[in-house]
Scaffold this motif. Structure first.
Motif, PDB file in Angstrom:
ATOM      1  N   ASN A 283      43.623  34.036  56.320  1.00  0.00           N
ATOM      2  CA  ASN A 283      43.528  35.087  55.605  1.00  0.00           C
ATOM      3  C   ASN A 283      43.685  34.387  54.064  1.00  0.00           C
TER       4      ASN A 283
ATOM      5  N   ASN B 299      43.632  41.482  48.260  1.00  0.00           N
ATOM      6  CA  ASN B 299      45.010  40.727  48.522  1.00  0.00           C
ATOM      7  C   ASN B 299      45.865  41.438  49.656  1.00  0.00           C
TER       8      ASN B 299
ATOM      9  N   LEU C 171      42.832  41.836  53.510  1.00  0.00           N
ATOM     10  CA  LEU C 171      43.662  40.834  54.404  1.00  0.00           C
ATOM     11  C   LEU C 171      44.143  41.755  55.470  1.00  0.00           C
ATOM     12  N   SER C 172      44.713  42.879  55.398  1.00  0.00           N
ATOM     13  CA  SER C 172      44.826  43.831  56.518  1.00  0.00           C
ATOM     14  C   SER C 172      43.797  44.288  57.462  1.00  0.00           C
TER      15      SER C 172
ATOM     16  N   THR D  70      42.792  41.058  59.338  1.00  0.00           N
ATOM     17  CA  THR D  70      44.197  40.861  60.320  1.00  0.00           C
ATOM     18  C   THR D  70      43.641  41.921  61.579  1.00  0.00           C
TER      19      THR D  70
ATOM     20  N   HIS E  81      48.546  33.894  56.723  1.00  0.00           N
ATOM     21  CA  HIS E  81      48.226  34.589  55.455  1.00  0.00           C
ATOM     22  C   HIS E  81      48.650  33.380  54.279  1.00  0.00           C
TER      23      HIS E  81
ATOM     24  N   ASN F 178      49.861  33.042  51.127  1.00  0.00           N
ATOM     25  CA  ASN F 178      50.845  33.838  50.197  1.00  0.00           C
ATOM     26  C   ASN F 178      50.703  33.235  48.811  1.00  0.00           C
TER      27      ASN F 178
ATOM     28  N   LYS G 256      51.367  39.921  46.197  1.00  0.00           N
ATOM     29  CA  LYS G 256      51.840  38.932  47.207  1.00  0.00           C
ATOM     30  C   LYS G 256      53.157  39.320  47.884  1.00  0.00           C
TER      31      LYS G 256
ATOM     32  N   VAL H  86      52.191  40.929  50.912  1.00  0.00           N
ATOM     33  CA  VAL H  86      51.688  39.951  51.897  1.00  0.00           C
ATOM     34  C   VAL H  86      52.732  39.657  52.856  1.00  0.00           C
TER      35      VAL H  86
ATOM     36  N   ALA I 138      53.035  40.212  56.747  1.00  0.00           N
ATOM     37  CA  ALA I 138      53.462  39.135  57.925  1.00  0.00           C
ATOM     38  C   ALA I 138      54.631  39.529  58.573  1.00  0.00           C
TER      39      ALA I 138
ATOM     40  N   SER J  86      53.264  33.031  57.189  1.00  0.00           N
ATOM     41  CA  SER J  86      53.123  33.426  55.629  1.00  0.00           C
ATOM     42  C   SER J  86      53.128  31.854  55.145  1.00  0.00           C
TER      43      SER J  86
END
Length: 250
Positions: free
Chosen positions: A89, A114, A118-119, A122, A140, A142, A162, A165, A169, A187
């Motif tokens: 990611n 971000n 990303l979610s 994932t 990820h 980060n 971030k 993030v 994680a 991460s």
């Protein structure tokens, strides 16, 4: 890295900077890489450069802020390349504004990419890994500002994204344990890296500040960090890896 040879990896934001460097490193290690990016043509250019390498790079047009495009991208990978074993990611943005009187759309750009993008990526990767009984690895990309907020003008919602993030994680790690999954989550937090990122965000570094004198890392350093994390034995999980230049003060 031998166990990943011939396996499929997805790298988001693969058209430049860290994403391009990571995609290139994985291809050279023998992985089949799907490079997700809005600028598909730039990934195609990189793929031509990597012809003859141990692995192969495929360009897939995906805007990580659009859920339907992420889902379609994973579906393309499933039909054309096979089960996903690795997800990087990497896609991320910053926008120069403020919290005091900032522009809402710029905040949304940051959070949609971000955090939400990303979610969603994932979720789709985990869904595919579980369906195919794959003990995969999710990384990820980060940032050090996902752990501490630096005093840098104009960062506004970026550190918050971030920090999210970092929390995502760790929460994902807990969910993997609860569901007895052997998927790894890492991460990886770079400090300053010499890429197009700041220019794309509209950030201008004051030449009179200490920030302008920081050399930091280069994209290949971060790609090497990805290879290190992926190369750990199946029973070892690097939960957090920070990579920064030796002269970075924060």
């Amino acid at each position: 890295m031998e166990r990943w040879v011939g396996k499929v990896a997805i790298v988001t934001g693969a058209s430049s900077g860290l994403g391009a460097a990571i995609a290139e490193a994985l291809v050279k290690q023998g992985l089949i890489v799907a490079g997700f990016a809005r600028r598909k043509e730039r990934v195609e250019e990189l793929a031509k450069k990597l012809e003859g390498a141990k692995g192969k790079l495929h360009a897939v047009k995906v805007d990580i802020t659009k859920e339907n495009e992420i889902i379609d991208g994973f579906e393309w990978v499933k039909k054309n390349l096979g089960p996903v074993h690795v997800l990087i990611n990497n896609a991320g943005v910053a926008r120069t504004t403020s919290l005091i009187d900032g522009e809402t759309q710029k905040w949304k750009d940051i959070l949609d990419t971000n955090v939400l993008g990303l979610s969603i990526a994932t979720r789709e990767a985990v869904k595919d890994m579980r369906a195919n009984n794959v003990d995969g690895h999710i990384i990820h990309i980060n940032s050090i500002v996902g752990h501490r907020v630096i005093n840098y003008p104009g960062v506004n919602a970026y550190p918050a994204s971030k920090h999210a993030v970092t929390a995502l994680a760790e929460t994902l790690r807990h969910e993997f344990i609860h569901n007895k999954l052997k998927i790894k989550i890492t991460s990886l937090s770079p400090g300053h890296v010499d890429t197009e990122f700041q220019k794309a965000a509209g950030m201008k570094v004051d030449p009179n500040t200490s920030f302008s004198k920081i050399k930091g890392s280069n994209p290949e350093d971060i790609a090497n960090g990805v290879l290190y994390v992926l190369g750990t034995p199946p029973h070892v999980q690097v939960q957090e890896l920070t990579i920064a230049g030796i002269d970075e003060p924060y």
